[in-house]
Enzyme design. Structure first.
Site, PDB file in Angstrom:
ATOM      1  N   HIS A  28      -2.394  -2.563   6.899  1.00 12.93           N
ATOM      2  CA  HIS A  28      -3.177  -1.463   7.476  1.00 12.93           C
ATOM      3  C   HIS A  28      -4.482  -1.368   6.670  1.00 12.93           C
ATOM      4  O   HIS A  28      -4.513  -1.682   5.487  1.00 12.93           O
ATOM      5  CB  HIS A  28      -2.355  -0.180   7.309  1.00 12.93           C
ATOM      6  CG  HIS A  28      -2.923   1.044   7.945  1.00 12.93           C
ATOM      7  ND1 HIS A  28      -3.944   1.774   7.384  1.00 12.93           N
ATOM      8  CD2 HIS A  28      -2.597   1.684   9.094  1.00 12.93           C
ATOM      9  CE1 HIS A  28      -4.212   2.824   8.167  1.00 12.93           C
ATOM     10  NE2 HIS A  28      -3.414   2.788   9.206  1.00 12.93           N
ATOM     11  N   ASP A  33       3.147  -0.140   0.176  1.00 13.87           N
ATOM     12  CA  ASP A  33       2.687   0.855   1.147  1.00 13.87           C
ATOM     13  C   ASP A  33       3.880   1.161   2.054  1.00 13.87           C
ATOM     14  O   ASP A  33       4.233   0.387   2.933  1.00 13.87           O
ATOM     15  CB  ASP A  33       1.507   0.269   1.936  1.00 13.87           C
ATOM     16  CG  ASP A  33       1.136   1.114   3.145  1.00 13.87           C
ATOM     17  OD1 ASP A  33       1.818   2.119   3.412  1.00 13.87           O
ATOM     18  OD2 ASP A  33       0.165   0.750   3.827  1.00 13.87           O
ATOM     19  N   GLN A  45       5.235   3.264   6.788  1.00 13.24           N
ATOM     20  CA  GLN A  45       6.081   3.051   7.972  1.00 13.24           C
ATOM     21  C   GLN A  45       7.561   2.929   7.614  1.00 13.24           C
ATOM     22  O   GLN A  45       8.399   2.744   8.506  1.00 13.24           O
ATOM     23  CB  GLN A  45       5.648   1.774   8.717  1.00 13.24           C
ATOM     24  CG  GLN A  45       4.289   1.879   9.339  1.00 13.24           C
ATOM     25  CD  GLN A  45       4.205   2.974  10.401  1.00 13.24           C
ATOM     26  OE1 GLN A  45       5.193   3.316  11.044  1.00 13.24           O
ATOM     27  NE2 GLN A  45       3.019   3.520  10.579  1.00 13.24           N
ATOM     28  N   LYS A  52       4.544  11.015   8.633  1.00 13.63           N
ATOM     29  CA  LYS A  52       5.292   9.928   9.277  1.00 13.63           C
ATOM     30  C   LYS A  52       6.776  10.016   8.911  1.00 13.63           C
ATOM     31  O   LYS A  52       7.562   9.144   9.269  1.00 13.63           O
ATOM     32  CB  LYS A  52       4.729   8.576   8.854  1.00 13.63           C
ATOM     33  CG  LYS A  52       3.302   8.335   9.372  1.00 13.63           C
ATOM     34  CD  LYS A  52       2.813   6.964   9.011  1.00 13.63           C
ATOM     35  CE  LYS A  52       1.309   6.822   9.070  1.00 13.63           C
ATOM     36  NZ  LYS A  52       0.787   6.614  10.418  1.00 13.63           N
ATOM     37  N   CYS A  59      -5.454   0.248  13.383  1.00 12.16           N
ATOM     38  CA  CYS A  59      -6.000   0.235  12.015  1.00 12.16           C
ATOM     39  C   CYS A  59      -5.543  -1.005  11.253  1.00 12.16           C
ATOM     40  O   CYS A  59      -5.265  -0.930  10.038  1.00 12.16           O
ATOM     41  CB  CYS A  59      -5.623   1.494  11.231  1.00 12.16           C
ATOM     42  SG  CYS A  59      -6.404   2.957  11.875  1.00 12.16           S
TER      43      CYS A  59
HETATM   44  N1  PLP Z   1      -0.279   2.253   5.818  1.00 10.45           N
HETATM   45  C1  PLP Z   1       0.365   2.052   6.971  1.00 10.45           C
HETATM   46  C2  PLP Z   1       1.269   0.868   7.123  1.00 10.45           C
HETATM   47  C3  PLP Z   1       0.201   2.948   8.027  1.00 10.45           C
HETATM   48  O1  PLP Z   1       0.836   2.756   9.177  1.00 10.45           O
HETATM   49  C4  PLP Z   1      -0.657   4.054   7.843  1.00 10.45           C
HETATM   50  C5  PLP Z   1      -0.911   4.985   8.960  1.00 10.45           C
HETATM   51  O2  PLP Z   1      -0.786   4.643  10.112  1.00 10.45           O
HETATM   52  C6  PLP Z   1      -1.285   4.225   6.612  1.00 10.45           C
HETATM   53  C7  PLP Z   1      -1.075   3.306   5.616  1.00 10.45           C
HETATM   54  C8  PLP Z   1      -2.183   5.397   6.343  1.00 10.45           C
HETATM   55  O3  PLP Z   1      -1.434   6.572   6.396  1.00 10.45           O
HETATM   56  P1  PLP Z   1      -2.158   7.998   6.341  1.00 10.45           P
HETATM   57  O4  PLP Z   1      -3.206   7.964   7.425  1.00 10.45           O
HETATM   58  O5  PLP Z   1      -1.068   8.969   6.613  1.00 10.45           O
HETATM   59  O6  PLP Z   1      -2.747   8.129   4.988  1.00 10.45           O
END
Ligand code: PLP
Length: 419
Positions: free
Chosen positions: A135, A212, A215, A238, A376
């Site tokens: 992401h 990270d 998900q 999430k 993203c």
């Molecule tokens: N990393 C992953 C794999 C994600 O799916 C997301 C959000 O969709 C993020 C990071 C960023 O999360 P946040 O926007 O809640 O900070």
């Protein structure tokens, strides 16, 4: 093909999907005159009543700033916030509360590590290794710190199924690799990465590892000590909790040595114009008034989740995935994007000759919420030669009926789209 919401029995207990759905008030609403089918859980999850009630109770009855007041309200709010931290510690199986830092979400957690750990420890020529699956939140903070330090961003390739090629990943590791940052589960394709092996390999060359977990938090068993990762990031929203709150887990020995990344109230012990003494962990990284209601709401969400039979939850989500894959396979014009052997209940796909946004709009008219676009994760899209996909992502409260509803609706709108 549809059937009534079912009960799934696991070895130890019963997973009562109908009872779970009653806990999520939003699932009851209709959209465009149709019962809502919410299949955009990778973007954000819905919230159970306990979370909504917890936030309401805080503002109705407990609202006060924390860590500073001597009055009862402030002391009570401080205690509740620190209990919320313990709850996160338990959820992650962290060794200490002080390893749990509240942030605004995964994005801020990763930026914190980039700006505090990487910016101070890396020099020109050092390497940060990510994967093609990431992401943007797990790419751009590292690019920024590479610009600041002269470090180099390396990228581990994926195969056509959307899996990190472990041999290629291992070949990119060297004594120059200082940080490895990979997603636990890909938001774009649903790939579950072999993070245990990735962490082992990274540690063999002395790199620190950030996972990270945006998900993964409520879609896979969670144990940062068993994983042996150095940092783990996730977002409240999430994980059945509110927006605007998230967590950075960090190994205490690393966090102790890292400088604060934002200055302000709460992160200090003593301030004079000549010298400022920083606070202890975790407060050193929590400058300013935090999202108190968010922290309490997140704890309520995690408590709700931990009270469920996690094995049954995982089995249920896996059944939803299998159902979605089987239905997708029965639509000849539909190509699945991301066919990893180990997948979460995230199904990305394209339909030949159809723009994903058009599909998403027509499904919305049927009350079905899916996501379309690059998610993203533009680099993974360009690796696969795509500008975007349609993505249905499921969570513990979705039913097989709803999976069928998504694909029934696709079959229904397809003639219009292909016309
Ligand atoms: N990393 C992953 C794999 C994600 O799916 C997301 C959000 O969709 C993020 C990071 C960023 O999360 P946040 O926007 O809640 O900070």
């Amino acid at each position: 093909m549809s059937s009534a919401p079912s009960e799934i029995t696991s070895a130890s207990t019963t997973f009562d999907i109908a009872a779970i759905r009653r806990d999520f008030p939003l699932l009851d609403r209709s959209v465009n005159g149709k019962p809502l089918v919410y299949a955009d859980n990778a973007a954000t999850t819905q919230k159970p009543n306990v979370v909504i009630e917890r936030i309401k109770r805080y503002y109705e009855y407990e609202n006060s700033n924390i860590h500073r007041g001597v009055h009862t309200l402030s002391e009570d709010a401080t205690e509740a916030y620190e209990i919320a931290r313990s709850c996160v510690k338990q959820f992650l199986n962290a060794a200490h509360e002080s390893e749990v830092i509240f942030t605004s979400g995964t994005t801020e957690s990763i930026n914190l590590v980039a700006q505090s750990y990487a910016r101070t420890n890396l020099v020109a020529g050092d390497e940060i290794l990510v994967s093609e699956l990431e992401h943007h939140a797990n790419i751009v903070p590292w690019q920024m710190v590479c610009q600041q330090t002269g470090a180099i961003l390396k990228v581990a390739p994926i195969n056509d199924a959307g899996e990190i090629i472990l041999e290629a990943f291992a070949e990119l590791l060297s004594a120059r690799t200082r940080i490895v940052a990979v997603g636990h589960i890909s938001n774009a394709l649903g790939t579950v990465n072999p993070v245990e092996r990735i962490i082992e390999l990274a540690h063999e060359v002395g790199a620190v590892v950030l996972i990270d977990g945006a998900q993964a938090s409520i879609h896979t068993p969670m144990d940062v000590q068993a994983l042996d990762c150095d940092f783990y990031a996730f977002s409240g929203h999430k994980a059945l909790g509110p927006t605007g709150v998230g967590v950075l887990y960090g190994r205490a020995s690393l966090l102790e040595a890292m400088p604060p990344w934002q200055g302000g109230g709460d992160m200090i012990k003593v301030v004079t114009f000549e010298h400022t003494e920083y606070n202890t962990l975790p407060y050193k990284f929590e400058a300013g008034t935090p999202n108190i209601a968010g922290g309490l709401g997140l704890a309520a969400a995690l408590e709700y989740f931990m009270a469920l039979d996690i094995t049954a939850v995982m089995a249920h989500e896996h059944a939803l995935l299998n159902c979605a894959i089987a239905r997708a396979a029965s639509i000849p014009q539909l190509q699945l994007v991301g066919t990893a052997a180990d997948k979460a209940a995230v199904v990305s796909f394209n339909i030949e000759g159809v723009h994903p946004h058009d599909l998403g709009t027509l499904l919305d008219q049927q009350g079905i919420a899916i996501r379309t676009g690059h998610h993203c994760a533009m680099p993974v899209m360009s690796r696969l030669g795509l500008s975007g996909t349609a993505r249905a992502s499921f969570a513990l409260y979705n039913t097989e009926d709803e999976v069928h509803a998504v694909f029934d609706a696709i079959e229904k709108v397809l003639p219009m789209l292909l016309d």
